[in-house]
Scaffold this motif. Structure first.
Motif, short mmCIF file in Angstrom:
data_model
loop_
_atom_site.label_atom_id
_atom_site.label_comp_id
_atom_site.label_asym_id
_atom_site.label_seq_id
_atom_site.Cartn_x
_atom_site.Cartn_y
_atom_site.Cartn_z
N ASP A 174 -17.43 -36.80 36.12
CA ASP A 174 -17.73 -37.75 35.05
C ASP A 174 -16.80 -38.96 35.15
N PRO A 175 -17.33 -40.18 35.03
CA PRO A 175 -16.47 -41.37 35.07
C PRO A 175 -15.34 -41.32 34.05
N ARG A 176 -15.57 -40.63 32.94
CA ARG A 176 -14.54 -40.54 31.89
C ARG A 176 -13.39 -39.64 32.30
N ASP A 177 -13.56 -38.86 33.38
CA ASP A 177 -12.53 -37.92 33.81
C ASP A 177 -11.72 -38.42 35.01
N VAL A 178 -12.00 -39.62 35.50
CA VAL A 178 -11.33 -40.11 36.70
C VAL A 178 -9.81 -40.16 36.50
N ALA A 179 -9.37 -40.74 35.40
CA ALA A 179 -7.92 -40.84 35.15
C ALA A 179 -7.28 -39.46 35.03
N LEU A 180 -7.98 -38.52 34.40
CA LEU A 180 -7.47 -37.16 34.25
C LEU A 180 -7.32 -36.49 35.61
N VAL A 181 -8.35 -36.54 36.44
CA VAL A 181 -8.30 -35.88 37.75
C VAL A 181 -7.26 -36.55 38.64
N GLU A 182 -7.17 -37.88 38.57
CA GLU A 182 -6.19 -38.60 39.38
C GLU A 182 -4.76 -38.21 39.02
N LYS A 183 -4.55 -37.82 37.79
CA LYS A 183 -3.22 -37.39 37.34
C LYS A 183 -2.74 -36.17 38.12
N TYR A 184 -3.66 -35.31 38.54
CA TYR A 184 -3.30 -34.07 39.21
C TYR A 184 -3.60 -34.06 40.71
N ALA A 185 -4.67 -34.70 41.12
CA ALA A 185 -5.16 -34.58 42.50
C ALA A 185 -4.54 -35.64 43.42
N ASP A 186 -4.60 -35.36 44.72
CA ASP A 186 -4.16 -36.33 45.74
C ASP A 186 -5.36 -37.04 46.36
N ILE A 187 -6.51 -36.38 46.36
CA ILE A 187 -7.77 -36.97 46.81
C ILE A 187 -8.84 -36.62 45.77
N LEU A 188 -9.60 -37.61 45.35
CA LEU A 188 -10.67 -37.38 44.38
C LEU A 188 -12.00 -37.28 45.13
N GLU A 203 -15.74 -46.69 38.81
CA GLU A 203 -14.51 -46.22 38.18
C GLU A 203 -13.52 -45.74 39.22
N LEU A 204 -14.02 -45.09 40.27
CA LEU A 204 -13.14 -44.64 41.36
C LEU A 204 -12.56 -45.82 42.13
N GLY A 205 -13.26 -46.94 42.08
CA GLY A 205 -12.73 -48.15 42.71
C GLY A 205 -11.47 -48.65 42.03
N LYS A 206 -11.24 -48.23 40.81
CA LYS A 206 -10.02 -48.62 40.09
C LYS A 206 -8.87 -47.64 40.32
N ALA A 207 -9.18 -46.49 40.94
CA ALA A 207 -8.17 -45.47 41.16
C ALA A 207 -7.22 -45.87 42.29
N LYS A 208 -6.03 -45.29 42.29
CA LYS A 208 -5.04 -45.57 43.32
C LYS A 208 -5.05 -44.50 44.41
N ILE A 231 -17.18 -48.39 45.96
CA ILE A 231 -15.79 -48.01 45.70
C ILE A 231 -14.84 -49.07 46.24
N ILE A 232 -15.08 -49.48 47.50
CA ILE A 232 -14.18 -50.45 48.14
C ILE A 232 -14.22 -51.79 47.43
N SER A 233 -15.43 -52.27 47.12
CA SER A 233 -15.56 -53.58 46.47
C SER A 233 -15.00 -53.59 45.05
N SER A 234 -14.83 -52.40 44.48
CA SER A 234 -14.25 -52.30 43.13
C SER A 234 -12.73 -52.20 43.17
N GLY A 235 -12.16 -52.20 44.40
CA GLY A 235 -10.71 -52.27 44.50
C GLY A 235 -10.00 -51.16 45.23
N ASN A 236 -10.71 -50.10 45.63
CA ASN A 236 -10.06 -48.98 46.30
C ASN A 236 -10.55 -48.89 47.74
N PRO A 237 -9.73 -49.28 48.73
CA PRO A 237 -10.17 -49.27 50.13
C PRO A 237 -10.05 -47.90 50.80
N ASN A 238 -9.45 -46.93 50.10
CA ASN A 238 -9.13 -45.64 50.72
C ASN A 238 -10.27 -44.63 50.53
#
Length: 344
Positions: A174-188, A203-208, A231-238
């Motif tokens: 869920d897009p609403r869970d991206v920040a939550l999963v990113e808090k714990y995971a190394d790869i989403l 939303e994943l394009g905003k993740a680090k 994903i890439i065009s939204s800011g996340n190249p990884n």
């Protein structure tokens, strides 16, 4: 359009090119390399005069990209992208996906409890895996099937990382869970059913953190790469691509594992590609052979479902190999990797 700057181009001249693109209401996406800078132009590039750009100081050449995906295209980034996973330690010591080493991700389909995931993590690490896989959020075909433990499952995965040092890959639904999963995971991870969930991709394009993008079971290479482009065009190249099998008329296997995707994608994109023979076949007896074939085809990693007691797995038991079998498989994988000039 891709604008290639000359080697040693001055910073102010690079910024002038970026400003010109932006003033034409196009999106400039610069890639600062060790030797030269490349600028991708996103939007209706016909409004930008090619001759004008080529005449600017320190511009080497301007190339037109006919493919609808720009940032994922190899023309934009001729060298292979290497994704560095994790945040602890020196970059030189961290897991890298896309280089000479083939990275193995292994673990259960679903996180069931803390003891289970930690015990499996210890065993897959002994086998040689560098990343622990495990689902905390499980999108299932039937609404009555086990849907995962949610945040509690993420906490168990984090505990397993603390115990073993393995990095974590887990799915976000869920897009609403991206920040939550990113808090714990190394790869989403983006599962096959969500490959074209554009709200999630943006939303994943905003993740680090890096994103593992599984191919939709119905998707063409073009559609898959366009999903990566979101994903890439939204800011996340990884972005890491994952071939996990497609739906065909064959019913003996769960899916048809398209290993031609590996060399084909190597021609089309700079992004690393891993293969999931567990979902690709749905049969544990076929996993080892397809892993070896994937290595020979040139994959950058493998993602394998493994459990200390596969018969007790709450989901995908029939395609899950035991951790003891995984240890033997890894010995065979190393021989194939060496034969094609890689290591594992």
């Amino acid at each position: 359009m891709i604008i290639v700057m000359k080697q040693g181009a001055k910073k102010e001249n690079i910024e002038l090119v970026i400003d010109l693109v932006a003033k034409n209401k196009l999106k400039p996406v610069p890639l600062y390399g060790t030797e030269r800078t490349v600028i991708a132009v996103i939007g209706d590039e016909r409004i930008l005069n090619k001759d004008t750009v080529e005449a600017m100081d320190d511009v080497d050449k301007v190339m037109e990209v006919l493919k609808p995906y720009k940032l994922a295209a190899r023309e934009y980034h001729p060298e292979n992208t290497i994704i560095i996973v994790g945040e602890d330690g020196n970059a030189a010591d961290r897991v890298k996906i896309g280089g000479k080493e083939i990275v193995v991700m292994a673990g259960p389909c679903a996180v069931e409890n803390k003891e289970q995931i930690i015990s499996i993590a210890k065993e897959v690490k002994k086998a040689g895996a560098k990343i622990l896989r495990g689902g905390a959020f499980k999108p299932r075909s039937a609404p009555y099937d086990f849907q995962g433990l949610g945040e509690q499952g993420l906490k168990y995965l984090a505990a397993a990382r603390e115990e073993t040092g393995l990095e974590i890959v887990t799915e976000v639904v869920d897009p609403r869970d991206v920040a939550l999963v990113e808090k714990y995971a190394d790869i989403l991870q983006v599962g096959t059913r969500n490959m074209q969930n554009y709200s999630l991709l943006k939303e994943l394009g905003k993740a680090k953190k890096p994103v593992l993008l599984k191919r939709g079971m119905w998707a063409t290479y073009k559609e898959w790469l366009l999903a990566a482009e979101y994903i890439i065009s939204s800011g996340n190249p990884n972005v890491i691509l994952c071939e996990r099998g497609i739906r065909t008329f064959e019913t003996h296997t769960r899916n048809t594992l398209d290993l031609a995707a590996v060399p084909a994608l190597k021609e089309l994109t700079h992004l690393p590609i891993v293969v999931d023979p567990s979902h690709g076949t749905g049969r544990r007896s076929l996993v080892s052979a397809m892993c070896k074939a994937a290595i020979a085809a040139g994959c950058d990693g493998l993602i394998i479902e493994s459990h200390t007691h596969p018969e007790k797995s709450v989901s995908d038991a029939e395609q899950t190999v035991s951790t003891e079998v995984l240890k033997q498989m890894m010995k065979e994988f190393k021989k194939v990797a060496e034969a094609v000039g890689r290591k594992i």
